[in-house]
Design a protein around this motif. Sequence first.
Motif, PDB file in Angstrom:
ATOM      1  N   SER A 110       0.843  -1.193   0.000  1.00  0.00           N
ATOM      2  CA  SER A 110       0.000   0.000   0.000  1.00  0.00           C
ATOM      3  C   SER A 110       0.882   1.247   0.000  1.00  0.00           C
ATOM      4  CB  SER A 110      -0.926   0.003   1.223  1.00  0.00           C
ATOM      5  OG  SER A 110      -1.677   1.202   1.273  1.00  0.00           O
ATOM      6  N   ILE A 111       0.354   2.308  -0.596  1.00  0.00           N
ATOM      7  CA  ILE A 111       0.945   3.648  -0.532  1.00  0.00           C
ATOM      8  C   ILE A 111      -0.111   4.563   0.090  1.00  0.00           C
ATOM      9  CG2 ILE A 111       1.933   5.554  -1.834  1.00  0.00           C
ATOM     10  CD1 ILE A 111       2.722   3.551  -3.989  1.00  0.00           C
ATOM     11  N   PHE A 112       0.253   5.285   1.125  1.00  0.00           N
ATOM     12  CA  PHE A 112      -0.715   6.142   1.798  1.00  0.00           C
ATOM     13  C   PHE A 112      -0.045   7.427   2.267  1.00  0.00           C
ATOM     14  CE2 PHE A 112       1.095   3.298   4.935  1.00  0.00           C
ATOM     15  CZ  PHE A 112       1.374   4.133   6.003  1.00  0.00           C
ATOM     16  N   ARG A 113      -0.885   8.410   2.593  1.00  0.00           N
ATOM     17  CA  ARG A 113      -0.396   9.704   3.066  1.00  0.00           C
ATOM     18  C   ARG A 113      -1.022  10.003   4.420  1.00  0.00           C
ATOM     19  NH1 ARG A 113      -1.697  15.300  -0.053  1.00  0.00           N
ATOM     20  NH2 ARG A 113      -3.775  14.744   0.666  1.00  0.00           N
ATOM     21  N   ILE A 114      -0.243  10.605   5.306  1.00  0.00           N
ATOM     22  CA  ILE A 114      -0.741  10.995   6.621  1.00  0.00           C
ATOM     23  C   ILE A 114      -0.684  12.516   6.726  1.00  0.00           C
ATOM     24  CG2 ILE A 114      -0.074   8.818   7.689  1.00  0.00           C
ATOM     25  CD1 ILE A 114       2.361  10.206   8.862  1.00  0.00           C
ATOM     26  N   ARG A 115      -1.578  13.071   7.558  1.00  0.00           N
ATOM     27  CA  ARG A 115      -1.631  14.525   7.736  1.00  0.00           C
ATOM     28  C   ARG A 115      -2.275  14.829   9.071  1.00  0.00           C
ATOM     29  NH1 ARG A 115      -5.034  18.128   3.548  1.00  0.00           N
ATOM     30  NH2 ARG A 115      -6.703  16.885   4.469  1.00  0.00           N
ATOM     31  N   ASP A 116      -1.817  15.899   9.708  1.00  0.00           N
ATOM     32  CA  ASP A 116      -2.409  16.406  10.942  1.00  0.00           C
ATOM     33  C   ASP A 116      -2.616  17.891  10.763  1.00  0.00           C
ATOM     34  OD1 ASP A 116      -2.940  17.314  13.618  1.00  0.00           O
ATOM     35  OD2 ASP A 116      -2.093  15.417  14.329  1.00  0.00           O
ATOM     36  N   ARG A 117      -3.836  18.343  10.946  1.00  0.00           N
ATOM     37  CA  ARG A 117      -4.176  19.745  10.694  1.00  0.00           C
ATOM     38  C   ARG A 117      -3.695  20.668  11.800  1.00  0.00           C
ATOM     39  NH1 ARG A 117      -7.735  20.025   6.423  1.00  0.00           N
ATOM     40  NH2 ARG A 117      -8.677  18.050   5.815  1.00  0.00           N
ATOM     41  N   ASP A 118      -3.223  20.106  12.916  1.00  0.00           N
ATOM     42  CA  ASP A 118      -2.682  20.941  13.973  1.00  0.00           C
ATOM     43  C   ASP A 118      -1.296  21.440  13.566  1.00  0.00           C
ATOM     44  OD1 ASP A 118      -4.899  20.660  15.712  1.00  0.00           O
ATOM     45  OD2 ASP A 118      -4.205  18.645  16.230  1.00  0.00           O
ATOM     46  N   SER A 119      -0.678  22.257  14.452  1.00  0.00           N
ATOM     47  CA  SER A 119       0.627  22.832  14.153  1.00  0.00           C
ATOM     48  C   SER A 119       1.591  22.509  15.285  1.00  0.00           C
ATOM     49  CB  SER A 119       0.518  24.344  13.960  1.00  0.00           C
ATOM     50  OG  SER A 119       0.064  24.968  15.152  1.00  0.00           O
ATOM     51  N   GLY A 120       2.873  22.823  15.068  1.00  0.00           N
ATOM     52  CA  GLY A 120       3.879  22.575  16.089  1.00  0.00           C
ATOM     53  C   GLY A 120       3.967  21.099  16.415  1.00  0.00           C
ATOM     54  N   PRO A 160       9.261   5.518   4.793  1.00  0.00           N
ATOM     55  CA  PRO A 160       8.931   6.895   4.393  1.00  0.00           C
ATOM     56  C   PRO A 160       9.367   7.103   2.947  1.00  0.00           C
ATOM     57  CG  PRO A 160      10.092   6.833   6.504  1.00  0.00           C
ATOM     58  CD  PRO A 160      10.212   5.472   5.915  1.00  0.00           C
ATOM     59  N   THR A 161       8.475   7.669   2.142  1.00  0.00           N
ATOM     60  CA  THR A 161       8.752   7.774   0.709  1.00  0.00           C
ATOM     61  C   THR A 161       8.949   9.207   0.261  1.00  0.00           C
ATOM     62  OG1 THR A 161       7.403   5.790   0.388  1.00  0.00           O
ATOM     63  CG2 THR A 161       7.968   7.051  -1.564  1.00  0.00           C
ATOM     64  N   PHE A 162       7.961  10.053   0.521  1.00  0.00           N
ATOM     65  CA  PHE A 162       8.035  11.436   0.042  1.00  0.00           C
ATOM     66  C   PHE A 162       7.127  12.279   0.910  1.00  0.00           C
ATOM     67  CE2 PHE A 162       6.256  14.829  -2.639  1.00  0.00           C
ATOM     68  CZ  PHE A 162       7.415  15.463  -3.034  1.00  0.00           C
ATOM     69  N   LYS A 163       7.737  13.322   1.544  1.00  0.00           N
ATOM     70  CA  LYS A 163       6.970  14.154   2.476  1.00  0.00           C
ATOM     71  C   LYS A 163       6.252  13.256   3.468  1.00  0.00           C
ATOM     72  CE  LYS A 163       6.320  18.541   0.075  1.00  0.00           C
ATOM     73  NZ  LYS A 163       5.348  19.538  -0.406  1.00  0.00           N
ATOM     74  N   ASN A 164       4.916  13.300   3.473  1.00  0.00           N
ATOM     75  CA  ASN A 164       4.150  12.484   4.418  1.00  0.00           C
ATOM     76  C   ASN A 164       3.608  11.216   3.764  1.00  0.00           C
ATOM     77  OD1 ASN A 164       4.525  14.207   6.592  1.00  0.00           O
ATOM     78  ND2 ASN A 164       2.748  15.454   6.077  1.00  0.00           N
ATOM     79  N   PHE A 165       4.233  10.797   2.675  1.00  0.00           N
ATOM     80  CA  PHE A 165       3.828   9.555   2.016  1.00  0.00           C
ATOM     81  C   PHE A 165       4.651   8.399   2.579  1.00  0.00           C
ATOM     82  CE2 PHE A 165       2.077  12.496  -1.036  1.00  0.00           C
ATOM     83  CZ  PHE A 165       0.963  11.833  -1.525  1.00  0.00           C
ATOM     84  N   TYR A 166       3.968   7.270   2.784  1.00  0.00           N
ATOM     85  CA  TYR A 166       4.622   6.059   3.276  1.00  0.00           C
ATOM     86  C   TYR A 166       4.273   4.901   2.343  1.00  0.00           C
ATOM     87  CZ  TYR A 166       5.930   8.131   7.767  1.00  0.00           C
ATOM     88  OH  TYR A 166       6.504   8.888   8.748  1.00  0.00           O
ATOM     89  N   THR A 167       5.200   3.954   2.281  1.00  0.00           N
ATOM     90  CA  THR A 167       4.985   2.733   1.503  1.00  0.00           C
ATOM     91  C   THR A 167       5.048   1.538   2.451  1.00  0.00           C
ATOM     92  OG1 THR A 167       6.009   3.728  -0.438  1.00  0.00           O
ATOM     93  CG2 THR A 167       5.762   1.334  -0.436  1.00  0.00           C
ATOM     94  N   LEU A 168       4.015   0.705   2.417  1.00  0.00           N
ATOM     95  CA  LEU A 168       3.970  -0.525   3.210  1.00  0.00           C
ATOM     96  C   LEU A 168       4.413  -1.675   2.315  1.00  0.00           C
ATOM     97  CD1 LEU A 168       3.152  -2.029   5.837  1.00  0.00           C
ATOM     98  CD2 LEU A 168       0.867  -2.278   4.850  1.00  0.00           C
ATOM     99  N   VAL A 169       5.526  -2.332   2.681  1.00  0.00           N
ATOM    100  CA  VAL A 169       6.084  -3.407   1.867  1.00  0.00           C
ATOM    101  C   VAL A 169       6.293  -4.644   2.738  1.00  0.00           C
ATOM    102  CG1 VAL A 169       7.226  -1.823   0.286  1.00  0.00           C
ATOM    103  CG2 VAL A 169       8.465  -2.664   2.266  1.00  0.00           C
ATOM    104  N   THR A 170       6.387  -5.797   2.076  1.00  0.00           N
ATOM    105  CA  THR A 170       6.681  -7.045   2.797  1.00  0.00           C
ATOM    106  C   THR A 170       8.153  -7.065   3.191  1.00  0.00           C
ATOM    107  OG1 THR A 170       7.087  -8.173   0.687  1.00  0.00           O
ATOM    108  CG2 THR A 170       4.867  -8.322   1.611  1.00  0.00           C
ATOM    109  N   ASP A 171       8.423  -7.556   4.385  1.00  0.00           N
ATOM    110  CA  ASP A 171       9.794  -7.619   4.891  1.00  0.00           C
ATOM    111  C   ASP A 171      10.477  -8.932   4.518  1.00  0.00           C
ATOM    112  OD1 ASP A 171      12.069  -6.814   6.275  1.00  0.00           O
ATOM    113  OD2 ASP A 171      11.382  -7.697   8.153  1.00  0.00           O
ATOM    114  N   SER A 172       9.684  -9.964   4.274  1.00  0.00           N
ATOM    115  CA  SER A 172      10.214 -11.278   3.916  1.00  0.00           C
ATOM    116  C   SER A 172       9.118 -12.033   3.168  1.00  0.00           C
ATOM    117  CB  SER A 172      10.630 -12.053   5.187  1.00  0.00           C
ATOM    118  OG  SER A 172       9.516 -12.225   6.057  1.00  0.00           O
TER     119      SER A 172
END
Length: 771
Positions: free
Chosen positions: A365-375, A394-406
């Motif tokens: 999966s590829i997903f993005r996380i965000r929090d509207r708060d600051s600091g 971590p892939t790009f900015k707040n993008f993450y990639t979920l991959v198999t480890d084995s």
Amino acid sequence: METLERIQPNRQVTTFILMVILSQANPAPIRYSVLEETESGSFIAHLTKDLGLEIGELKARSARVVCDDDKQRLLLDHQTGDLLLREKLDREDICGSDEPCVLHFQVFLETPVQFFEGELLIQDINDHSPVFPNREMLLKIPENSQPGTVFPLKLAQDLDVGSNGLQKYTINANSHFHVLTRNHSDGKKYPDLVQDKVLDREEQSEFSLTLMALDGGSPPRSGTSMVRILIMDVNDNAPEFVHTPYEVQVLENSPLDSLILTVLARDVDAGNFGTVAYSLFQASEEIKQTFSINEVTGEIRLTKKLDFEQIKSYHVETEATDGGGLSGKGTVVIEVVDVNDNAPELTISSLISSIPENAPETVVSIFRIRDRDSGDNGKMICSIPDNLPFILKPTFKNFYTLVTDSPLDRESQAEYIITITVTDMGTPRLKTEHNITVLVSDVNDNAPAFTQTSYTLWVRENNSPALHIGSVSATDTDAGANAQVTYSLLPPPDPLVPLASLVSINPDNGHLFALTSLDYEALRAFEFHVGATDRGSPALSSQALVRVLVADANDNAPFVLYPLQNASAPCTELVPRAAEPGYLVTKVVAVDGDAGQNAWLSYQLLKATEPGLFGVWAHNGEVRTARLLSERDAPKQRLVVLVKDNGEPQLSASVTLHVLLVDGFSQPYLPAPEAEAAAAAPADPLTVYLVVALASVSSLFLFSVLVFVAVRLCRRGGAASAGRCPVAEGHFPGHLVDVSGTGTLSKSYQYEVCLTGDHRTELFLEASLSS
């Protein structure tokens, strides 16, 4: 407008050239610009060329455009590689008064994962006219006001920015007033009315002036408001705020009706001219809905919930007016303090729900996380449980990639529920959890396994054809067609074994069937291998050994070897009349082609000429005298011996013995004087029997020697193992029968009896003469 359109392409070219020059030194986002209100579907840029990709690569790599504000305002044409407008862009709706107005977006390619950052500059056009909050303003000026006095007026608002925004104010020509345009620190332009001459209420108590606001567009747009000026009697001191500007910080989660602060203005006049009333000055609709001011006490209270993520600060203009109409202005700066009231957000961009087992590293999966708060409230930590064969990258900015480890193993675990937890760093910490279900699809990596490495099956001989004799079973830990097992008979190692005619197997359930009726005497045991093959691709298989043991049935009656019953002349045993009780007359030798207790033989005297004269030993078949012989006993005795096996049902055979009683072996049978007469007379039957018996014994001896020689020759040829006789298709172990005594058999004989595989009872005798 036409001039702007001619200038716009030159600006885009200049921006592109500048972007190329800067990208040589330091990688930077791709930048484009577009005029607001441009029609949807309009061309912005050719992304394939700008990103240095091949034609069609955007489509092949599943390129996607994502805007930071989560609204799909842009469209990517995969066929041409063009970036287009999905809808008309309203700069004022997107950015408000912020300048420049930049729409941030990302272009990411899924396979392989790659990100590009872009910025779209939305240029303003002059599509809004300045607007005053009121069509008419009322201004009260004391008559003793001196020339040069400045009277603030309510400003006009223009939603456009830059040169298209509000630029100046004008007023119609008159002899008492003119207007100045004042630039405020917040970037707004305020109109100030300046008195030019001394006022005289008695000469003119009221003025009506037209205030005009002009923007810098081409052509310029304008808005007007009527200014009514009332000349008042003398009130020579206007209220003044004690502090200006007021600055205060307010938590965004403050409850309604909370006291923000209290403003204070003083007027040194007395009476009604010194009484101050507070109000909000030129407040926008947002400020009017959010705050209220007590006109007597100056308390500013909260009337609407604050939201730091929408508005971070407020500039509230207050006015204090005395009873004589004079007023003073003050500014309140309200800073909204962020609290951790927004949990992190997670948006799935790409998801694979099924992964084949044993696959190398795979993007789930590829997903993005965000929090509207600051600091710290907006800082996030993303994690998954440690006990799963997956990792987050971590892939790009707040993008993450979920991959198999084995590589995954479906047989160990066929489904994973992955909980992605995003936690912020605020106080208290807020978190968001999102579950992803991943199914592991089967690969044919497990061969069928038999429940036993070898199977032993029993079947009783003379079975009916197609008899179910047993089953084999194998299981496959794979799934679907990979776990469907088919059974088969494997070719025997010995091609001479007719396995296909002996047994068959059901390919679906492993049931084994005997195809023919088995004969224990011909085939006591046989073994073969069965195979179990799954239906995977490629198919996997295993094998097991099956040993079939044939159980004996009592289907062979005892067979008498001695005395032979098919001789041309009966065998006669000679017994001297002087024999003592227990004298061994002869020994009945019999065999049984069966095995076990079916071959245990017992002997019984069935008939006798002289009952009680002879007896048969039940276990060895020895015929002995039971008493002393007398002259009254007939010289010829006929005995019938019954031989029975121990099977169920019991089978038997009988043999007839002829016994001749004589006076002695060394004496002539007749007295000497009568010898000549006896020679001349016809032969006595007793003499005939004696001659026949001697001839039979001699023939038996000669036949035994010949059989012995033949057996030795067979053994040298390797046809049979030691201690056994050669047979065509199967053999039985030999049964040794000892015959000894002092009767007519003056020597000891040992018979080894072998039966051929044909149960039609063809017998061979091997006799060895021992002293």
